[in-house]
Enzyme design. Sequence first.
Site, PDB file in Angstrom:
ATOM      1  N   LYS A  79      -5.292   3.596  -3.145  1.00  0.00           N
ATOM      2  CA  LYS A  79      -4.892   2.792  -2.224  1.00  0.00           C
ATOM      3  C   LYS A  79      -5.708   2.896  -1.032  1.00  0.00           C
ATOM      4  O   LYS A  79      -5.697   1.707  -0.380  1.00  0.00           O
ATOM      5  CB  LYS A  79      -3.469   3.511  -1.567  1.00  0.00           C
ATOM      6  CG  LYS A  79      -2.220   3.641  -2.590  1.00  0.00           C
ATOM      7  CD  LYS A  79      -1.938   2.121  -2.806  1.00  0.00           C
ATOM      8  CE  LYS A  79      -0.621   2.095  -3.898  1.00  0.00           C
ATOM      9  NZ  LYS A  79      -0.057   0.823  -4.129  1.00  0.00           N
ATOM     10  N   SER A 108       0.891  -1.127   0.109  1.00  0.00           N
ATOM     11  CA  SER A 108      -0.160  -0.063   0.102  1.00  0.00           C
ATOM     12  C   SER A 108       0.763   1.183  -0.012  1.00  0.00           C
ATOM     13  O   SER A 108       1.928   1.203  -0.812  1.00  0.00           O
ATOM     14  CB  SER A 108      -0.891  -0.106   1.212  1.00  0.00           C
ATOM     15  OG  SER A 108      -1.895   1.077   1.363  1.00  0.00           O
ATOM     16  N   TYR A 142      -4.347   8.872  -6.149  1.00  0.00           N
ATOM     17  CA  TYR A 142      -3.181   7.752  -5.715  1.00  0.00           C
ATOM     18  C   TYR A 142      -3.805   7.399  -4.503  1.00  0.00           C
ATOM     19  O   TYR A 142      -4.020   6.204  -4.199  1.00  0.00           O
ATOM     20  CB  TYR A 142      -1.838   8.419  -5.857  1.00  0.00           C
ATOM     21  CG  TYR A 142      -0.897   7.515  -5.210  1.00  0.00           C
ATOM     22  CD1 TYR A 142      -0.505   6.411  -5.779  1.00  0.00           C
ATOM     23  CD2 TYR A 142      -0.138   7.672  -4.011  1.00  0.00           C
ATOM     24  CE1 TYR A 142       0.451   5.385  -5.591  1.00  0.00           C
ATOM     25  CE2 TYR A 142       0.623   6.757  -3.436  1.00  0.00           C
ATOM     26  CZ  TYR A 142       0.964   5.866  -4.394  1.00  0.00           C
ATOM     27  OH  TYR A 142       1.910   4.581  -4.136  1.00  0.00           O
TER      28      TYR A 142
END
Length: 282
Positions: A158, A140, A154
Site C-alpha cells: 500500500k 489504499s 501488506y
Amino acid sequence: MRTSAPSAPRTWFVTGASRGLGRAFAVAALERGDRVVAAARSIVPTDFDERHGDRLLALTLDVTDRAAVFAAVDTAIQRFGQLDVVVNNAGTMSSGMVEEFTEAEARAQFEVNFFGALWVSQAVLPHLRARGAGHIVQISSIAALGGFPSTGMYSASKFALEGMSEALAMEAATFGVKVSMVQPGGYWTDLYTSMASTTPMETYGPLRAELERQWADGSIDSEPRLAAEAVVKLVDSDDPPLRLLLGSMVYDLAFDISRRRMDTWASWEPVSRAAEHAVPAP
C-alpha cells in the site's frame, strides 16, 4: 468541500467488484443512475439487481494480467463510449512477520495491490487524457499510514501504491485528470477471512501471543455502504483531495502518526541539517 451533481450519468470502472467494498461502490453508482463496469476474478450480472440492466457490464478480470486489463478497458470503452470514474479496489492481504515471507508470497502481495492498480491506471489514462477529464480512485488502506506487526508486507504494497499514485496525480493533473487515494479503516468484508498467512516461525510466538491479546476484544467494523457513500461524495467534489481518510479511528491514527514523526524529525533537526553542505561539483 464543494460538490456538484453530475449533469449526466457517468461510467464507473470498478475492480474487485464482486464483493466487499468493491461491490458497495458498484451498487452505489448503479443506484444513482450511473453505468458500471464491474470487474473481478469471478463475477456475473446476477451478482447485482437485474433492474440495472444494460447499465451494468460484468467482466471477469485478473488485474495481475496486464494484457487482460488493457483488453477489459477496451471492452468497457466499446460498450459505454467513455470512462469517468475508475476505482482500483481489487486487493488481497497476507499476514505474517516480514522475515517469514517467501519470495513467492511477497511477490503475490504486490502483484494485486500494487501492479494490478498500476496496470489499470496505465490502461485507462490514455482514454481519460484524451477527454481531459476523469477521476482515478485508488483504494489504499490504514496500513499505508504505517507498518504494523504481521501486516508489514501488506503495508509495503500500500505504501508502494501511494508513492506511485502521488506521482500519477501530478502527472495526470496536466491533462485535467484527477487522482485520489482513499484510506479506509475497518469494514465488514472478507479481507481478513480470506487472507493468506505465512508459515509461522517459533521465535515470533511471544509477539503473536501479545497481538492476540490486543485483538481479543475483536473488531468493530462498519458497513461497506458507508465507504461507498464517502467515495460518491469524493467523486462529486469539484476539488477532491489527494487523500481521504475513512473512519474516526483512521482519522485519529493519521494525526497521531504524523505528530510522532514530526516530533522525531524536530528532535533530530541538528543532525539532519548538518548532513547537508552544498559544494561545487567535483
